[in-house]
Design an enzyme around this catalytic site. Structure first.
Site, PDB file in Angstrom:
ATOM      1  N   LYS A 114      18.688   3.222  -2.306  1.00 31.41           N
ATOM      2  CA  LYS A 114      19.098   1.820  -2.120  1.00 31.41           C
ATOM      3  C   LYS A 114      20.475   1.716  -1.478  1.00 31.41           C
ATOM      4  CE  LYS A 114      16.065  -0.584  -5.227  1.00 31.41           C
ATOM      5  NZ  LYS A 114      15.835  -1.301  -6.444  1.00 31.41           N
ATOM      6  N   LYS A 200       6.755   4.217  -0.809  1.00 30.13           N
ATOM      7  CA  LYS A 200       5.983   3.611  -1.902  1.00 30.13           C
ATOM      8  C   LYS A 200       5.768   2.124  -1.643  1.00 30.13           C
ATOM      9  CE  LYS A 200       9.802   2.420  -4.913  1.00 30.13           C
ATOM     10  NZ  LYS A 200      10.509   2.434  -6.121  1.00 30.13           N
ATOM     11  N   LYS A 203       8.236  -4.228  -3.557  1.00 25.92           N
ATOM     12  CA  LYS A 203       8.524  -5.645  -3.321  1.00 25.92           C
ATOM     13  C   LYS A 203       9.588  -5.810  -2.267  1.00 25.92           C
ATOM     14  CE  LYS A 203       9.383  -5.787  -8.105  1.00 25.92           C
ATOM     15  NZ  LYS A 203       8.895  -6.107  -9.394  1.00 25.92           N
TER      16      LYS A 203
HETATM   17  P1  TYM Z   1      10.066  -2.304 -10.867  1.00 24.91           P
HETATM   18  O1  TYM Z   1      10.247  -3.763 -11.123  1.00 24.91           O
HETATM   19  O2  TYM Z   1      10.435  -1.783  -9.527  1.00 24.91           O
HETATM   20  O3  TYM Z   1       8.568  -1.883 -11.132  1.00 24.91           O
HETATM   21  C1  TYM Z   1       7.861  -2.192 -12.339  1.00 24.91           C
HETATM   22  C2  TYM Z   1       6.911  -1.052 -12.690  1.00 24.91           C
HETATM   23  O4  TYM Z   1       6.010  -0.801 -11.608  1.00 24.91           O
HETATM   24  C3  TYM Z   1       6.048   0.579 -11.249  1.00 24.91           C
HETATM   25  N1  TYM Z   1       5.838   0.689  -9.790  1.00 24.91           N
HETATM   26  C4  TYM Z   1       4.936   1.477  -9.195  1.00 24.91           C
HETATM   27  N2  TYM Z   1       4.006   2.332  -9.692  1.00 24.91           N
HETATM   28  C5  TYM Z   1       3.205   2.970  -8.804  1.00 24.91           C
HETATM   29  N3  TYM Z   1       3.292   2.809  -7.460  1.00 24.91           N
HETATM   30  C6  TYM Z   1       4.212   1.973  -6.910  1.00 24.91           C
HETATM   31  N4  TYM Z   1       4.273   1.809  -5.596  1.00 24.91           N
HETATM   32  C7  TYM Z   1       5.093   1.276  -7.789  1.00 24.91           C
HETATM   33  N5  TYM Z   1       6.099   0.377  -7.595  1.00 24.91           N
HETATM   34  C8  TYM Z   1       6.550   0.037  -8.825  1.00 24.91           C
HETATM   35  C9  TYM Z   1       7.440   1.045 -11.653  1.00 24.91           C
HETATM   36  O5  TYM Z   1       7.469   2.435 -11.856  1.00 24.91           O
HETATM   37  C10 TYM Z   1       7.658   0.269 -12.931  1.00 24.91           C
HETATM   38  O6  TYM Z   1       7.076   0.924 -14.042  1.00 24.91           O
HETATM   39  N6  TYM Z   1      14.063  -0.418 -13.181  1.00 24.91           N
HETATM   40  C11 TYM Z   1      12.701  -0.880 -13.379  1.00 24.91           C
HETATM   41  C12 TYM Z   1      12.584  -2.003 -14.395  1.00 24.91           C
HETATM   42  C13 TYM Z   1      13.160  -1.663 -15.719  1.00 24.91           C
HETATM   43  C14 TYM Z   1      12.570  -0.817 -16.704  1.00 24.91           C
HETATM   44  C15 TYM Z   1      13.499  -0.822 -17.793  1.00 24.91           C
HETATM   45  C16 TYM Z   1      11.394  -0.076 -16.787  1.00 24.91           C
HETATM   46  C17 TYM Z   1      14.332  -2.122 -16.198  1.00 24.91           C
HETATM   47  N7  TYM Z   1      14.542  -1.617 -17.462  1.00 24.91           N
HETATM   48  C18 TYM Z   1      13.243  -0.095 -18.940  1.00 24.91           C
HETATM   49  C19 TYM Z   1      11.138   0.653 -17.947  1.00 24.91           C
HETATM   50  C20 TYM Z   1      12.075   0.649 -19.013  1.00 24.91           C
HETATM   51  C21 TYM Z   1      12.174  -1.414 -12.052  1.00 24.91           C
HETATM   52  O7  TYM Z   1      12.935  -1.853 -11.208  1.00 24.91           O
HETATM   53  O8  TYM Z   1      10.820  -1.466 -11.982  1.00 24.91           O
END
Ligand code: TYM
Length: 338
Positions: A114, A200, A203
């Site tokens: 990022k 990947k 969003k």
């Molecule tokens: P975020 O919002 O990017 O994504 C949410 C969840 O979706 C999964 N994910 C994917 N899995 C497979 N293929 C993809 N292309 C893909 N894109 C996203 C992510 O692995 C995630 O599980 N930092 C985290 C949010 C967060 C969090 C936490 C997660 C904040 N605190 C504590 C677990 C525990 C995030 O930005 O996820």
């Protein structure tokens, strides 16, 4: 068993989120017994680590709540809330800041991706983001954290922080924090962009054609799948034949994740066929999966009052669950909490 996980409420819920994480959240919720609990949250505090529009963040938080309920998260059985309503997340992040190390954060691939070449110009919050993520799970003594592959490193960091804090400020018999285990789905841990098999699905990709949103209608889904990048070769008979064909492998993986088949099983059915016949089949399976989610989402998203009430109820429960750990962390550090 304490299951905890979060999602950023920026942009739409997409197929990568669903297959990589949310579907697992629902499965874990549905398998819970009386001694276990699931907490799922909108990571709105994380969302301010990058430039954002305040009104869009608020609207996005409510929409994502509707999307999660539409996917099967039941606010009666799971605790569904947004981070910003629980000050303990931010407080604990600060308390953990004494244990987290600059070197650990510097190694985070998400930070490197990022920030790119402009590290000096990034917000402090983008750098300390994984410490807040550690606070999110440690606050609730999470034992299991269902996430996609891309969050594995952040979870390992949470374990390192917890371990260092326990070593430095607690005894072995009475640790302050539980070390959480990431739960990563074997089959769909990393769903890739429809436009580029080495990035990947995300969003933050500027191209809408790169992802399937869970709220896309049938025509949009079909169009995106039809336009998805592929190659001119027919499908091979086994997974090995897709090793150098990232885009093709991604589409077959998605098909298998939706139908509960392995890549080899899907290939045994479509071997020798080209994308002219595979893509419409994949589009149909997708539309079938998404149609009921779509319908529930549309019915829920306008009911702001109901969504606010869900988040308020979830926040009250989460606050209560987090307090003992927050108190213990203050105490272990020699601080008297006000
Ligand atoms: P975020 O919002 O990017 O994504 C949410 C969840 O979706 C999964 N994910 C994917 N899995 C497979 N293929 C993809 N292309 C893909 N894109 C996203 C992510 O692995 C995630 O599980 N930092 C985290 C949010 C967060 C969090 C936490 C997660 C904040 N605190 C504590 C677990 C525990 C995030 O930005 O996820």
């Amino acid at each position: 068993m304490r299951v905890v996980s979060g999602i950023q409420p920026t942009g739409n819920l997409h197929l990568g989120n669903y297959l990589g994480a949310i579907r697992n959240w629902v499965a874990m919720q549905d398998a819970m017994d009386a001694d276990s609990e699931c907490l799922f949250f909108l990571a709105d505090l994380h969302a301010i680590s990058q430039p954002h529009e305040p009104a869009a963040l608020h609207a996005g938080t409510l929409e994502m709540t509707a999307a999660l309920v539409a996917c099967g998260i039941d606010p009666e059985r799971s605790i569904l809330f947004n981070q910003a309503q629980i000050p303990a997340h931010a407080e604990l992040q600060w308390l953990l800041g004494g244990s987290a190390r600059m070197g650990w954060l510097n190694r985070m691939t998400q930070w490197k991706d990022k920030a790119g070449k402009n590290r000096e110009g990034q917000s402090v919050a983008l750098f300390t983001y994984p410490v807040l993520q550690a606070a999110d799970v440690l606050l609730y003594q999470a034992t299991h954290v269902p996430v996609g592959e891309d969050q594995k490193q952040h979870l390992e960091l949470a374990r390192d922080i917890a371990q260092k804090f326990n070593n430095d400020f607690a005894t072995e018999d009475a640790p302050v924090f539980t070390l959480p285990d990431p739960i990563i789905p074997p089959a769909a841990a990393r769903i890739m962009s429809l436009r580029n098999g080495s990035a990947k699905m995300s969003k933050s990709d500027p191209s809408e054609m790169s992802r399937i949103n869970l709220i896309d209608d049938a025509d949009t889904v079909m169009k995106k799948i039809k336009k998805a990048k592929t190659d001119a070769e027919p499908l091979p008979s086994e997974a090995k034949g897709l090793e150098e064909r990232a885009e093709a492998l991604n589409l077959v993986t998605i098909f298998g994740a939706l139908t509960g088949q392995s890549v080899d099983e899907v290939l045994s059915e479509y071997s020798g066929q080209g994308f002219g016949s595979f893509k419409p089949a994949l589009g149909e399976v997708l539309v079938e999966t998404l149609a009921p989610i779509n319908a529930r989402f549309m019915a829920l998203k306008e009911d702001r009052e109901a969504l606010d009430a869900i988040l308020a109820r979830g926040a009250a429960k989460a606050r209560e669950r987090g307090l003992p750990t927050l108190d213990a962390a203050y105490k272990a550090l020699g601080l008297v909490r006000g």
